[in-house]
Write an enzyme that holds these catalytic residues in place. Structure first.
Site, short mmCIF file in Angstrom:
data_model
loop_
_atom_site.label_atom_id
_atom_site.label_comp_id
_atom_site.label_asym_id
_atom_site.label_seq_id
_atom_site.Cartn_x
_atom_site.Cartn_y
_atom_site.Cartn_z
N ARG A 28 0.83 -1.21 0.00
CA ARG A 28 0.00 0.00 0.00
C ARG A 28 0.87 1.26 0.00
O ARG A 28 0.47 2.29 -0.55
CB ARG A 28 -0.96 0.01 1.19
CG ARG A 28 -0.29 0.03 2.54
CD ARG A 28 -1.31 0.12 3.65
NE ARG A 28 -0.67 -0.18 4.94
CZ ARG A 28 -1.33 -0.33 6.06
NH1 ARG A 28 -2.64 -0.22 6.10
NH2 ARG A 28 -0.69 -0.60 7.18
N SER A 42 -6.38 2.37 5.91
CA SER A 42 -6.17 0.96 5.58
C SER A 42 -5.46 0.80 4.24
O SER A 42 -4.69 -0.13 4.06
CB SER A 42 -7.50 0.22 5.52
OG SER A 42 -8.30 0.53 6.64
N GLU A 84 -19.59 3.67 -1.30
CA GLU A 84 -18.79 3.24 -2.43
C GLU A 84 -19.50 3.47 -3.76
O GLU A 84 -18.89 3.92 -4.74
CB GLU A 84 -18.42 1.75 -2.28
CG GLU A 84 -17.55 1.45 -1.05
CD GLU A 84 -18.32 1.42 0.28
OE1 GLU A 84 -19.56 1.42 0.25
OE2 GLU A 84 -17.68 1.38 1.34
N PHE A 96 -15.81 -4.35 -1.85
CA PHE A 96 -16.75 -3.24 -2.06
C PHE A 96 -16.52 -2.59 -3.43
O PHE A 96 -17.46 -2.17 -4.08
CB PHE A 96 -16.62 -2.21 -0.93
CG PHE A 96 -16.72 -2.85 0.43
CD1 PHE A 96 -17.77 -3.70 0.73
CD2 PHE A 96 -15.77 -2.61 1.41
CE1 PHE A 96 -17.86 -4.32 1.98
CE2 PHE A 96 -15.85 -3.21 2.65
CZ PHE A 96 -16.89 -4.07 2.95
N ARG A 124 -2.49 -5.36 0.81
CA ARG A 124 -1.98 -4.12 1.42
C ARG A 124 -0.59 -4.31 2.02
O ARG A 124 0.20 -3.40 2.05
CB ARG A 124 -2.96 -3.58 2.45
CG ARG A 124 -3.01 -4.27 3.78
CD ARG A 124 -3.73 -3.42 4.82
NE ARG A 124 -5.16 -3.72 4.91
CZ ARG A 124 -5.90 -3.38 5.96
NH1 ARG A 124 -5.40 -2.70 6.96
NH2 ARG A 124 -7.18 -3.70 6.00
C1 LIG Z 1 -19.68 -1.19 2.78
C2 LIG Z 1 -18.50 -1.09 3.67
N1 LIG Z 1 -17.55 -0.18 3.40
C3 LIG Z 1 -16.45 -0.10 4.17
C4 LIG Z 1 -16.28 -0.94 5.24
C5 LIG Z 1 -15.01 -0.88 6.08
N2 LIG Z 1 -15.31 -0.34 7.41
C6 LIG Z 1 -15.51 -1.14 8.48
S1 LIG Z 1 -15.91 -0.31 9.87
C7 LIG Z 1 -15.80 1.18 9.06
C8 LIG Z 1 -16.08 2.45 9.81
C9 LIG Z 1 -17.44 2.40 10.44
O1 LIG Z 1 -17.75 3.56 11.14
P1 LIG Z 1 -19.04 3.58 12.07
O2 LIG Z 1 -20.23 3.11 11.31
O3 LIG Z 1 -19.16 4.92 12.69
O4 LIG Z 1 -18.73 2.44 13.14
P2 LIG Z 1 -18.06 2.59 14.58
O5 LIG Z 1 -17.32 3.89 14.65
O6 LIG Z 1 -19.20 2.59 15.55
O7 LIG Z 1 -17.19 1.39 14.76
C10 LIG Z 1 -15.44 0.99 7.72
C11 LIG Z 1 -15.26 2.05 6.73
C12 LIG Z 1 -17.30 -1.89 5.49
N3 LIG Z 1 -17.23 -2.79 6.48
N4 LIG Z 1 -18.40 -1.93 4.70
#
Ligand SMILES: Cc1ncc(C[n+]2csc(CCOP(=O)(O)OP(=O)(O)O)c2C)c(N)n1
Lengths: 323, 283
Positions: A16, A43, A64, A89, A173
């Protein structure tokens, strides 16, 4: 071409970070290159791009599909957007947007799919793309790439930035095994011949390329000479090279970090079926979902090792000799 | 000495078991797991109609953890309630585990829906609510969303569909911990979830995310609603109740040592005794 006896050395730099270097180089050459992120810039390593070009970097959030069509819109206005997410995604959640907003609309968008295949590791089955190439391969005009090492990433990304069209690039990555020397050149659409051999052709991509070279070492110890191709462009396939190699060696093994349905193995099987039917086997994930575990564990679990390639090579050679 | 009621103790045990499980795995989604420990304690501490010995009981209430990356907190709640042995928690994220990093209904007893691709869980929850209504059941469907997750367009398709079909047995929570993966939700793409859901016709309000009595009260209010789904926005802090995570801004996913976990567990017990659980003196 690499040495006759290949030694697997992991690169010191994570892929990455090599990718971000490459994107920065592309952006320095062309002021229209933009970076679009979907809350995964940490990431996927694009944080440094944002620091260097804050006005050309957009973290849109977890959206996305929207990011992909927005990238298409940016392309309408002449920009060259690189859209980043995990391979799951970037393929499955963007599929219709890649088709219509990007490909069918004739635009210029580069889509990055991170954590390809087993490199999703402990994120588990929900995050393990074994089908991204299959989802995208039948979209007209799309080019699909899987860079093999950091040298290739740094050479390829700036080139793709200068070529109009829709490209999907899947990558791990973390650090991967170094295959190429600095300064090596790569032409999109042309496979790399890594090793000459007349007994069997091994056509590999991604993290399976180093396994293929290790397999060739092991086969050579038993008197079998394998020809090894790095097929980093999955679409359009280098049909000429694949068919010539099949004719020269009389049998073929493919090896990929993907479901054997829909990816490199399928593409090669289609070409061989039409133009050079020879015994072939596909090493790859055998129509199974991913699961949690380290990348090493998963490579064993899904039989993606040099020993699996050797086994397949011996079987196709036996079938060739029966003919 | 402070009297510690059963639900508060359960929320502390959910935190402790989650921290221990992630410590044994070596890393994990600590921040967002901590901020849902309290709502999980309310749900599994008596609010949900479930039978841990019979996870598929057809008359049960359902839960979809739409922010599926926080499975470990839910696994801790399920283990503590007896859905499966506590020692399963030692296997989180290990090869062959039944407790993978993201929720998987085929692997884990008590998990009603597979999640991990953000945005899909709320649609599935709406589908479950619709299916239960078609069968004449009065079961409720709970769903926990992240505030970052609300950026997914699919969430708002689900919101529109659930309101249009008046899925009043659907009760969603938004874990408003104000952070996502790359930073603050407000910096990336924010907006007030209460106002947004209201604009979509939902019953919507905000409570303190660790006020167990307030969460219970609002679940009761939502359960009486007859003409629209409800959302309870839980205003909270990412990493709350876990000292090493509280100190770290980027606490979405952390490497966790035994020493860090020991300290965090001791701090939870101290805060309980001092009557400042879970947020500590500063909050
Ligand atoms: C469709 C999708 N895009 C990206 C991700 C990667 N991802 C996992 S958790 C996260 C952040 C989530 O933030 P939030 O909904 O506020 O959860 P929290 O802070 O409560 O853990 C991302 C981008 C995913 N799991 N699903």
């Amino acid at each position: 071409m690499t040495d006759r006896f290949f030694q697997a050395q992991p690169d010191k730099q994570d892929m990455r970070d090599a990718y971000c270097d490459a994107l920065l180089a592309a952006a320095e050459q062309n002021e229209r290159v933009l970076s679009l992120n979907c809350d995964l810039s940490g990431s996927l390593g694009t944080g440094r791009f944002c620091a260097q070009f804050p006005e050309r970097s957009f973290n849109l959030g977890i959206m996305e599909a929207n990011a992909c069509s927005m990238a298409a819109g940016l392309s309408v206005t002449g920009y060259v957007p690189f859209v980043h997410s995990f391979a799951v995604f970037s393929s499955r959640r963007m599929a219709d947007q890649i088709f219509l907003s990007c490909a069918y609309a004739g635009l210029n968008v580069k889509i990055i799919g991170g954590d390809a295949g087993v490199s999703a590791a402990v994120n588990g089955g929900t995050h393990m793309a074994f089908e991204d190439l299959g989802v995208l391969r039948s979209i007209v005009g799309l080019r699909l790439f899987e860079p093999t090492d950091n040298v290739m990433v740094k050479a390829l990304i700036p080139q793709l930035a200068t070529q109009y069209g829709v490209d999907y690039i899947r990558m791990p990555r973390r650090s991967v095994v170094k295959i190429y020397d600095e300064g090596e050149r790569f032409t999109p659409g042309e496979a790399k011949l890594l090793r000459e051999g007349s007994d069997v052709t091994i056509i590999a991509s991604g993290v399976l390329v180093s396994e293929a070279l290790l397999a060739a070492n092991a086969l050579a110890e038993t008197g079998i000479e394998a020809r090894v191709l790095d097929c980093f462009t999955i679409q359009p396939l280098d049909t000429k090279c694949v068919v010539e190699s099949a004719r020269t060696t009389g049998c073929v093994v493919t090896a990929e970090n993907h479901n054997i349905i829909g990816g490199l193995g399928s593409a090669v099987a289609e070409a061989l079926g039409e133009f050079a039917p020879v015994p072939m086997e596909r090493v790859g994930v055998k129509n199974a979902f991913g699961e949690v575990g380290s990348q090493n564990y998963l490579m064993d679990r899904f039989n993606l090792r040099a020993k699996d390639i050797c086994g397949a090579a011996r079987r196709v050679i036996a079938r060739k000799n029966e003919r | 000495m402070t009297q510690i009621d059963v639900k508060t103790r359960l929320s502390a045990d959910i935190r402790i078991s989650t921290i221990r499980a992630l410590e044994r795995a070596g890393f994990g989604h600590i921040g967002g797991s901590m901020s849902i420990a309290d709502v999980l304690a309310v749900l599994y501490g008596g609010e949900m109609r479930v039978r841990p010995q019979e996870p598929d009981w057809p008359e049960r209430d359902y839960l979809v953890l739409s922010k599926g990356h926080c499975g470990p907190a839910l696994y801790a709640a399920l283990a503590l309630k007896g859905y499966f042995p506590m020692d399963w928690l030692d296997t989180v994220n290990q090869p062959g585990t039944r407790l993978p990093s993201h929720c998987d209904r085929l692997k884990t007893p008590g998990i009603d829906m597979t999640t991990g691709s953000l945005g899909q869980g709320i649609s599935a929850a709406a589908g479950i609510a619709l299916g239960l209504r078609l069968q004449g059941k009065d079961s409720r469907v709970f769903c926990i969303l992240g505030d970052g997750e609300l950026q997914e367009g699919q969430v708002w398709e689900a919101a529109a569909a659930a309101e249009h079909r008046k899925l009043n047995r659907l009760i969603a929570f938004v874990d408003e911990n104000k952070r996502q993966l790359d930073g603050y939700v407000a910096d990336i793409c924010g907006g007030d979830p209460v106002e947004k859901f209201r604009a979509f016709g939902w019953n919507a309000l905000r409570v303190c995310g660790w006020d167990l009595a307030a969460i219970s009260r609002e679940i009761h209010v939502a359960s009486e609603q007859s003409n629209a789904p409800s959302v309870i926005v839980l205003e909270t802090i990412k990493g709350i109740g876990c000292s090493f995570a509280e100190r770290e801004l980027a606490n979405h996913y952390m490497v966790i040592s035994k020493q860090m976990a020991d300290e965090a567990v001791a701090e939870i017990e101290r805060r309980l005794l001092a009557g400042v659980y879970p947020a500590g003196e500063g909050a």
